[in-house]
Design a protein around this motif. Structure first.
Motif, PDB file in Angstrom:
ATOM      1  N   GLN A 112       1.256  -1.769   0.128  1.00  0.00           N
ATOM      2  CA  GLN A 112       0.232   0.253  -0.284  1.00  0.00           C
ATOM      3  C   GLN A 112       0.980   1.520   0.015  1.00  0.00           C
ATOM      4  O   GLN A 112       0.150   2.008   0.599  1.00  0.00           O
ATOM      5  N   ASN A 113       2.126   1.225  -0.125  1.00  0.00           N
ATOM      6  CA  ASN A 113       2.837   2.383  -0.274  1.00  0.00           C
ATOM      7  C   ASN A 113       4.353   1.725  -1.065  1.00  0.00           C
ATOM      8  O   ASN A 113       4.160   1.226  -1.680  1.00  0.00           O
ATOM      9  N   ARG A 114       5.097   2.154  -0.408  1.00  0.00           N
ATOM     10  CA  ARG A 114       6.641   2.382  -1.148  1.00  0.00           C
ATOM     11  C   ARG A 114       6.921   0.567  -0.991  1.00  0.00           C
ATOM     12  O   ARG A 114       6.816  -0.241  -0.508  1.00  0.00           O
ATOM     13  N   ASP A 115       8.235   0.662  -2.641  1.00  0.00           N
ATOM     14  CA  ASP A 115       7.610  -1.024  -2.931  1.00  0.00           C
ATOM     15  C   ASP A 115       8.901  -1.763  -1.806  1.00  0.00           C
ATOM     16  O   ASP A 115      10.360  -1.119  -1.544  1.00  0.00           O
ATOM     17  N   TYR A 116       9.092  -2.248  -1.131  1.00  0.00           N
ATOM     18  CA  TYR A 116      10.192  -2.462   0.303  1.00  0.00           C
ATOM     19  C   TYR A 116      11.334  -2.712   0.420  1.00  0.00           C
ATOM     20  O   TYR A 116      12.193  -2.701   0.636  1.00  0.00           O
ATOM     21  N   HIS A 117      10.974  -3.287  -1.221  1.00  0.00           N
ATOM     22  CA  HIS A 117      12.392  -3.759  -1.557  1.00  0.00           C
ATOM     23  C   HIS A 117      13.788  -2.450  -2.083  1.00  0.00           C
ATOM     24  O   HIS A 117      14.659  -2.348  -1.176  1.00  0.00           O
ATOM     25  N   ASP A 118      12.858  -1.523  -2.609  1.00  0.00           N
ATOM     26  CA  ASP A 118      13.316  -0.438  -2.495  1.00  0.00           C
ATOM     27  C   ASP A 118      14.295   0.930  -1.370  1.00  0.00           C
ATOM     28  O   ASP A 118      15.224   1.018  -1.185  1.00  0.00           O
ATOM     29  N   VAL A 119      13.473   0.172  -0.251  1.00  0.00           N
ATOM     30  CA  VAL A 119      13.470   1.139   0.474  1.00  0.00           C
ATOM     31  C   VAL A 119      14.540   0.738   1.671  1.00  0.00           C
ATOM     32  O   VAL A 119      15.239   1.280   2.696  1.00  0.00           O
ATOM     33  N   MET A 120      14.611  -0.580   1.744  1.00  0.00           N
ATOM     34  CA  MET A 120      15.558  -1.424   2.357  1.00  0.00           C
ATOM     35  C   MET A 120      16.963  -1.186   2.229  1.00  0.00           C
ATOM     36  O   MET A 120      17.706  -1.347   2.332  1.00  0.00           O
ATOM     37  N   LYS A 121      16.945  -1.731   0.516  1.00  0.00           N
ATOM     38  CA  LYS A 121      17.768  -2.182  -0.405  1.00  0.00           C
ATOM     39  C   LYS A 121      19.003  -1.384   0.493  1.00  0.00           C
ATOM     40  O   LYS A 121      20.013  -1.026   0.306  1.00  0.00           O
ATOM     41  N   GLY A 122      18.602  -0.144  -0.389  1.00  0.00           N
ATOM     42  CA  GLY A 122      19.974   0.642   0.157  1.00  0.00           C
ATOM     43  C   GLY A 122      20.492   1.133   1.275  1.00  0.00           C
ATOM     44  O   GLY A 122      21.582   1.346   1.409  1.00  0.00           O
ATOM     45  N   ARG A 123      19.265   0.973   2.586  1.00  0.00           N
ATOM     46  CA  ARG A 123      20.069   1.346   4.212  1.00  0.00           C
ATOM     47  C   ARG A 123      20.498  -0.189   3.762  1.00  0.00           C
ATOM     48  O   ARG A 123      21.843   0.695   4.948  1.00  0.00           O
ATOM     49  N   LEU A 124      19.906  -1.233   3.899  1.00  0.00           N
ATOM     50  CA  LEU A 124      20.998  -1.896   4.453  1.00  0.00           C
ATOM     51  C   LEU A 124      22.978  -2.160   3.240  1.00  0.00           C
ATOM     52  O   LEU A 124      23.622  -2.061   3.720  1.00  0.00           O
ATOM     53  N   LYS A 125      22.608  -1.936   1.892  1.00  0.00           N
ATOM     54  CA  LYS A 125      23.880  -0.985   1.657  1.00  0.00           C
ATOM     55  C   LYS A 125      24.899  -0.190   2.350  1.00  0.00           C
ATOM     56  O   LYS A 125      26.445  -0.219   2.521  1.00  0.00           O
ATOM     57  N   GLU A 126      23.862   0.681   2.761  1.00  0.00           N
ATOM     58  CA  GLU A 126      24.891   1.611   3.776  1.00  0.00           C
ATOM     59  C   GLU A 126      25.622   0.565   5.107  1.00  0.00           C
ATOM     60  O   GLU A 126      26.621   1.363   5.483  1.00  0.00           O
ATOM     61  N   ILE A 127      24.786  -0.288   5.819  1.00  0.00           N
ATOM     62  CA  ILE A 127      25.013  -0.563   6.852  1.00  0.00           C
ATOM     63  C   ILE A 127      26.284  -1.806   6.395  1.00  0.00           C
ATOM     64  O   ILE A 127      27.320  -1.540   7.053  1.00  0.00           O
ATOM     65  N   ALA A 128      26.536  -2.330   5.331  1.00  0.00           N
ATOM     66  CA  ALA A 128      26.830  -3.019   5.175  1.00  0.00           C
ATOM     67  C   ALA A 128      28.622  -2.002   4.682  1.00  0.00           C
ATOM     68  O   ALA A 128      29.652  -3.052   4.750  1.00  0.00           O
TER      69      ALA A 128
END
Length: 272
Positions: free
Chosen positions: A107-123
């Motif tokens: 019902q909003n943004r694609d969670y793949h897009d929301v999460m992946k960039g942030r995971l890459k920052e942590i990585a």
């Protein structure tokens, strides 16, 4: 020895800190060999044909069931969770035949897009601090996130086969960071379903042949999203006004009484 332990502890503290900063609600660590039962269970799922037309599950069977088959160098798996809990019971729309029911997660943004960039920052922070190699996954690679999350202690796989958390109920998106860094694993979570079968009994299409087993061919989420070809006649009336996904088994879980509403604005349902 003490130096290596101290480095691992400092790295873990960095991971926890950066995960919270990135908007994740929970983070835990497990090992690549922590899901020994997963390969056999996955093989049984495929042998029974429960995957339906999702051919990629059978094609990636070996890599999906064994993290080291996907990446032999992995030493630790960091599992991160983001809450997408709704502010109401999503089943209320089912009583409004003039509306189309869309699963909460879509019902909003694609969670793949929301999460992946942030995971890459942590990585990236992990690489900078430790020099270790990393790989980031969000539901698009042959990774069994739910068994890994259970092994890491983020929750347990309920009778509906989804992850259940005592803090967040059934509303969690999962992502993983595989790394060559040696990190101390967290304690696995116990199963707290008990005798409850609310998620099984609420399913309109009887998609659960037994507790902890899902026949995707009867699942409304599969039928409205993944199914190749027309929806079988026997399920059409039972689907009702659901046009994309289904939240019935998730919403029925009593553990949701402890769940909080999603704090990530991009995951909160849009009014339209």
């Amino acid at each position: 020895m003490r130096t290596s332990i101290s480095r691992a502890q400092n790295l873990r503290a960095l991971i926890d800190r950066e995960a919270r900063r990135a908007g994740f609600d929970a983070v835990a660590v497990t090992t690549p060999n922590a899901i020994p039962l997963a390969p056999a269970r996955l093989a049984e799922f495929v042998a029974d044909g429960f995957q339906g037309s999702m051919g990629w599950i059978a094609e990636t069977l070996e890599r999906r069931g064994e993290p080291t088959a996907l990446w032999p160098e992995v030493r630790s798996i960091i599992v991160l969770a983001m809450n997408y809990g709704p502010d109401h019971d999503p089943r209320a729309v089912l009583a409004k035949p003039g509306c189309g029911a869309i699963s909460v997660y879509a019902q909003n943004r694609d969670y793949h897009d929301v999460m992946k960039g942030r995971l890459k920052e942590i990585a990236g922070k992990i690489v900078a601090r430790s020099g270790s190699d990393v790989k980031v996954f969000v539901d698009t690679a042959p990774v069994m996130e739910k068994p890994l999350a259970e092994a890491a202690g983020l929750g347990w796989q309920g009778k509906h086969t989804n992850l259940v958390s005592r803090a967040h109920g059934s509303w969690l998106f999962l992502g993983t960071i595989f790394t060559t860094a040696e990190l101390a694993p967290d304690t696995p979570e116990d199963d707290h379903c008990g005798s409850c079968r609310a998620c099984l009994d609420v399913c309109p299409t009887d998609a659960f042949p037994a507790p902890y087993r899902l026949d995707a061919r009867r699942c409304i989420s599969y039928l409205t999203i993944e199914n190749k070809g027309p929806i079988p006649h026997e399920f059409r009336e039972k689907i009702g006004n659901r046009i994309y996904g289904c939240d019935d088994c998730l919403a029925a879980c009593p553990w949701n009484k402890f769940a909080q509403v999603a704090s990530e604005a991009k995951l909160v349902a849009r009014a339209d």
